[in-house]
Scaffold this motif. Structure first.
Motif, short mmCIF file in Angstrom:
data_model
loop_
_atom_site.label_atom_id
_atom_site.label_comp_id
_atom_site.label_asym_id
_atom_site.label_seq_id
_atom_site.Cartn_x
_atom_site.Cartn_y
_atom_site.Cartn_z
N LEU A 1 0.83 -1.20 0.00
CA LEU A 1 0.00 0.00 0.00
C LEU A 1 0.87 1.25 0.00
O LEU A 1 0.57 2.23 -0.71
CB LEU A 1 -0.92 -0.01 1.21
CG LEU A 1 -1.86 1.20 1.37
CD1 LEU A 1 -2.78 1.33 0.16
CD2 LEU A 1 -2.66 1.09 2.66
N ILE A 2 1.93 1.24 0.76
CA ILE A 2 2.86 2.37 0.78
C ILE A 2 3.45 2.60 -0.61
O ILE A 2 3.53 3.74 -1.10
CB ILE A 2 3.97 2.13 1.82
CG1 ILE A 2 3.39 2.16 3.23
CG2 ILE A 2 5.10 3.16 1.68
CD1 ILE A 2 4.34 1.66 4.30
N GLU A 3 3.84 1.52 -1.26
CA GLU A 3 4.38 1.62 -2.62
C GLU A 3 3.33 2.19 -3.58
O GLU A 3 3.62 3.10 -4.37
CB GLU A 3 4.84 0.25 -3.10
CG GLU A 3 5.41 0.24 -4.49
CD GLU A 3 5.88 -1.13 -4.94
OE1 GLU A 3 5.96 -1.35 -6.17
OE2 GLU A 3 6.16 -1.99 -4.08
N LYS A 4 2.11 1.67 -3.52
CA LYS A 4 1.05 2.12 -4.43
C LYS A 4 0.73 3.60 -4.23
O LYS A 4 0.61 4.36 -5.20
CB LYS A 4 -0.22 1.29 -4.23
CG LYS A 4 -1.36 1.67 -5.18
CD LYS A 4 -2.59 0.83 -4.94
CE LYS A 4 -3.68 1.13 -5.98
NZ LYS A 4 -4.07 2.57 -6.00
N ARG A 5 0.58 4.02 -2.98
CA ARG A 5 0.26 5.42 -2.71
C ARG A 5 1.36 6.34 -3.23
O ARG A 5 1.07 7.39 -3.81
CB ARG A 5 0.10 5.62 -1.20
CG ARG A 5 -1.20 5.07 -0.63
CD ARG A 5 -1.19 5.19 0.89
NE ARG A 5 -2.48 4.82 1.47
CZ ARG A 5 -2.71 4.70 2.78
NH1 ARG A 5 -1.70 4.92 3.64
NH2 ARG A 5 -3.90 4.38 3.23
N THR A 6 2.60 5.94 -3.04
CA THR A 6 3.71 6.75 -3.51
C THR A 6 3.72 6.86 -5.02
O THR A 6 3.85 7.97 -5.59
CB THR A 6 5.04 6.17 -3.01
OG1 THR A 6 5.04 6.11 -1.58
CG2 THR A 6 6.22 7.00 -3.48
#
Length: 286
Positions: A224-229
């Motif tokens: 999720l952190i990767e996707k949001r970034t």
């Protein structure tokens, strides 16, 4: 942390922990409100800073600023000492707040492998003092070392003496370890005002905000952190992450790989502004 909502706590939560209700509180506040609530200071974008510097250089030289002022292109970026020319390259800055922490050495290994230099805004108490060897390594490996205050208090609303203490103690601690005082700071939660700006100008610190936040303080989900970034990333952007939370460092390799695939060149914040030099007190925000 940088993008957290108002809190009476003066230090960030430990790695992997999330304060109750933090996600709900943050969801109600847009980034602009978080970043500049109470701030009367004009924010300068990286592209505006570069344009002004190039215009001034042209006025002085009567031409294009002379040879060598533009810096390197994306193709020349790997391992070179000259700054990237972000007028030509598709630049983005990776920044980490509130460390160093236990996972920062692993993060540094990743950045070294990928030949990426980042900007780290460090907390003094319980971080710089606890991990001096990591701070020393950050500087030695070419990352930009910035100031994120001593105890992570919101600076807006504090008196000048308290602001000076929060920033000055961290300046002194970093200088004792690295031999250099930071020239950049990030105000906790992005909150700044005229008094913060005045003290920053006095201490030689520019204020750096952001354009992308993964809210990694509220989740341990690396995907999720990767996707949001990646969803928020854009040219001349400044990515805000925290190297003290369990989900963040595992997300970094995927973020770097995908953004490289999209044609981005990773730069430090000063490289993003080049040929402009960060001006003390000025707020920089994409």
């Amino acid at each position: 942390m940088s993008a957290a909502p108002p809190s009476t706590t003066t230090t960030p939560p430990g790695p992997g922990r999330v304060r109750p209700g933090i996600a709900r509180a943050l969801a109600a506040l847009p980034l602009a409100a978080l970043a500049l609530t109470g701030c009367q200071t004009h924010a300068t974008s990286p592209s505006e800073a570069r344009a002004e510097a190039l215009e001034n250089a042209g006025a002085v030289t009567g031409g294009d600023g002379g040879p060598g002022t533009a810096g390197r292109t994306a193709d020349e970026a790997g391992g070179a000492d000259a700054p990237v020319d972000c007028e030509k390259a598709k630049c983005i800055a990776l920044t980490f707040d509130a460390g160093p922490g236990k996972d920062t050495p692993e993060l540094l290994d990743i950045l070294k492998k990928e030949k990426v230099r980042a900007t780290f805004f460090l907390l003094g108490k319980n971080h710089v003092l606890k991990y001096p060897e990591t701070v020393r390594r950050l500087a030695a490996e070419g990352h930009e070392v910035g100031n994120h205050t001593w105890t992570h208090q919101r600076l807006d609303g504090l008196g000048k003496d308290a602001i000076r203490d929060e920033l000055g103690r961290t300046q002194d601690a970093i200088a004792e370890i690295t031999g250099q005082r930071p020239t950049l700071m990030r105000p906790p939660q992005g909150r700044t005002d005229e008094e913060v700006t005045a003290v920053c100008e006095e201490l030689g610190l520019s204020q750096v905000l952001w354009s992308t936040t993964a809210k990694d303080y509220a989740t341990t989900d690396s995907a999720l952190i990767e996707k949001r970034t990646l969803d928020q990333a854009g040219r001349d952007g400044i990515i805000l992450l925290h190297d003290i939370y369990d989900g963040t460092v595992p997300a970094v390799p995927g973020i770097i790989a995908e953004l490289k695939k999209r044609g981005y060149t990773f730069v430090t914040v000063p490289e993003l502004l080049h040929p402009a030099r960060p001006v003390p007190g000025t707020v920089y925000r994409p």
